[in-house]
Design a protein around this motif. Structure first.
Motif, PDB file in Angstrom:
ATOM      1  N   GLU A  57     -41.033  47.271   7.806  1.00 30.05           N
ATOM      2  CA  GLU A  57     -40.465  46.280   6.884  1.00 30.05           C
ATOM      3  C   GLU A  57     -38.964  46.107   7.109  1.00 30.05           C
ATOM      4  O   GLU A  57     -38.452  44.991   7.037  1.00 30.05           O
ATOM      5  N   GLU A  58     -38.265  47.199   7.356  1.00 28.77           N
ATOM      6  CA  GLU A  58     -36.834  47.117   7.636  1.00 28.77           C
ATOM      7  C   GLU A  58     -36.574  46.333   8.929  1.00 28.77           C
ATOM      8  O   GLU A  58     -35.652  45.531   9.001  1.00 28.77           O
ATOM      9  N   LEU A  59     -37.406  46.550   9.932  1.00 31.58           N
ATOM     10  CA  LEU A  59     -37.242  45.830  11.202  1.00 31.58           C
ATOM     11  C   LEU A  59     -37.565  44.349  11.044  1.00 31.58           C
ATOM     12  O   LEU A  59     -36.888  43.499  11.626  1.00 31.58           O
ATOM     13  N   ALA A  61     -37.099  42.667   8.353  1.00 36.85           N
ATOM     14  CA  ALA A  61     -35.953  42.116   7.615  1.00 36.85           C
ATOM     15  C   ALA A  61     -34.735  41.911   8.513  1.00 36.85           C
ATOM     16  O   ALA A  61     -33.850  41.122   8.181  1.00 36.85           O
ATOM     17  N   MET A  62     -34.673  42.614   9.641  1.00 35.86           N
ATOM     18  CA  MET A  62     -33.537  42.479  10.565  1.00 35.86           C
ATOM     19  C   MET A  62     -33.582  41.184  11.371  1.00 35.86           C
ATOM     20  O   MET A  62     -32.564  40.758  11.905  1.00 35.86           O
ATOM     21  N   VAL A  63     -34.750  40.592  11.485  1.00 34.89           N
ATOM     22  CA  VAL A  63     -34.890  39.388  12.310  1.00 34.89           C
ATOM     23  C   VAL A  63     -34.105  38.256  11.658  1.00 34.89           C
ATOM     24  O   VAL A  63     -34.318  37.943  10.487  1.00 34.89           O
ATOM     25  N   PRO A  64     -33.180  37.652  12.409  1.00 32.27           N
ATOM     26  CA  PRO A  64     -32.408  36.536  11.833  1.00 32.27           C
ATOM     27  C   PRO A  64     -33.326  35.424  11.338  1.00 32.27           C
ATOM     28  O   PRO A  64     -34.352  35.131  11.972  1.00 32.27           O
ATOM     29  N   PRO A  65     -32.989  34.802  10.219  1.00 35.40           N
ATOM     30  CA  PRO A  65     -33.871  33.789   9.623  1.00 35.40           C
ATOM     31  C   PRO A  65     -34.116  32.572  10.509  1.00 35.40           C
ATOM     32  O   PRO A  65     -35.100  31.866  10.318  1.00 35.40           O
ATOM     33  N   ALA A  66     -33.272  32.343  11.491  1.00 30.85           N
ATOM     34  CA  ALA A  66     -33.465  31.202  12.384  1.00 30.85           C
ATOM     35  C   ALA A  66     -34.663  31.395  13.310  1.00 30.85           C
ATOM     36  O   ALA A  66     -35.165  30.427  13.878  1.00 30.85           O
ATOM     37  N   LEU A  67     -35.129  32.628  13.454  1.00 26.75           N
ATOM     38  CA  LEU A  67     -36.259  32.899  14.343  1.00 26.75           C
ATOM     39  C   LEU A  67     -37.567  32.835  13.567  1.00 26.75           C
ATOM     40  O   LEU A  67     -37.647  33.309  12.435  1.00 26.75           O
ATOM     41  N   PRO A  68     -38.608  32.282  14.185  1.00 32.37           N
ATOM     42  CA  PRO A  68     -39.888  32.154  13.487  1.00 32.37           C
ATOM     43  C   PRO A  68     -40.687  33.457  13.496  1.00 32.37           C
ATOM     44  O   PRO A  68     -40.452  34.339  14.318  1.00 32.37           O
ATOM     45  N   THR A  69     -41.607  33.583  12.602  1.00 32.68           N
ATOM     46  CA  THR A  69     -42.571  34.682  12.503  1.00 32.68           C
ATOM     47  C   THR A  69     -41.989  36.063  12.790  1.00 32.68           C
ATOM     48  O   THR A  69     -42.316  36.700  13.796  1.00 32.68           O
ATOM     49  N   PRO A  70     -41.127  36.547  11.899  1.00 32.26           N
ATOM     50  CA  PRO A  70     -40.493  37.847  12.123  1.00 32.26           C
ATOM     51  C   PRO A  70     -41.484  38.992  12.345  1.00 32.26           C
ATOM     52  O   PRO A  70     -41.247  39.854  13.184  1.00 32.26           O
ATOM     53  N   GLY A  71     -42.588  38.995  11.619  1.00 37.81           N
ATOM     54  CA  GLY A  71     -43.573  40.061  11.789  1.00 37.81           C
ATOM     55  C   GLY A  71     -44.154  40.082  13.194  1.00 37.81           C
ATOM     56  O   GLY A  71     -44.321  41.146  13.799  1.00 37.81           O
ATOM     57  N   LEU A  72     -44.454  38.911  13.718  1.00 42.35           N
ATOM     58  CA  LEU A  72     -44.974  38.817  15.082  1.00 42.35           C
ATOM     59  C   LEU A  72     -43.928  39.259  16.101  1.00 42.35           C
ATOM     60  O   LEU A  72     -44.246  39.970  17.061  1.00 42.35           O
ATOM     61  N   LEU A  73     -42.682  38.867  15.895  1.00 36.57           N
ATOM     62  CA  LEU A  73     -41.612  39.270  16.813  1.00 36.57           C
ATOM     63  C   LEU A  73     -41.427  40.786  16.818  1.00 36.57           C
ATOM     64  O   LEU A  73     -41.229  41.388  17.882  1.00 36.57           O
TER      65      LEU A  73
END
Length: 162
Positions: A57-59, A61-73
């Motif tokens: 979950e912390e990782l 949350a680190m994904v910048p909001p401009a990038l899509p699908t943070p969980g997949l990344l």
């Protein structure tokens, strides 16, 4: 101990242990790149597993909001880290794995900056300067392998090592 130091400690401890064993006479561990490969593998197993267990979950949350699908990344980067850890241990794939891990570190650096600037900051290692210095240490390790193998590929086959 700050949990943010665990990856650095894994890299340093495993590299130093393997290097010392090589210096003590363990022939397979004698060349320094073998020790660094072991340390890099330990580092990326540690961080790769964190993408799935404990810090997911912390990782995300680190994904910048401009990038899509943070969980997949986060899933993709975790799989790449684990694959790179395995690849760096096998001498035939080590040059490619080290290069891939170097590119992965560079590609993930914006997420580390985003985490440092937009928090939450729960430890000293979450701040921008320590987090950036930690990334420099990781890049030095993977980059040293890239340089070693690039130079080795220019030598005659009989002179190549690890």
């Amino acid at each position: 101990m700050d949990p943010g130091l665990v990856p650095v400690l894994m890299l340093v401890a495993v590299t130093a242990t393997l290097f010392l064993l090589g210096a003590a006479g363990v022939r397979r561990l004698k060349p320094w790149p073998v020790a660094v490969r072991g340390g890099v593998a330990a580092l990326f197993v540690t961080t790769g597993l964190a993408h799935f267990v404990g810090m997911r979950e912390e990782l995300v949350a680190m994904v910048p909001p401009a990038l899509p699908t943070p969980g997949l990344l986060v899933t993709i980067t975790g799989v790449l880290e684990l694959a790179g850890a395995a690849g760096v241990l096998w001498s035939r794939t080590a040059p490619w794995a080290a290069g891939g891990l170097t590119l992965l570190l560079l590609g993930m650096f914006p997420a580390n900056v985003y985490k440092a600037l937009h928090g939450p900051v729960s430890s000293v290692m979450d701040e921008l300067v320590p987090r950036s210095l930690m990334q420099v240490v990781f890049l030095a390790a993977t980059g040293s392998l890239v340089v070693f193998y690039a130079r080795a590929s220019n030598r005659p086959f009989a002179q190549r090592r690890p």
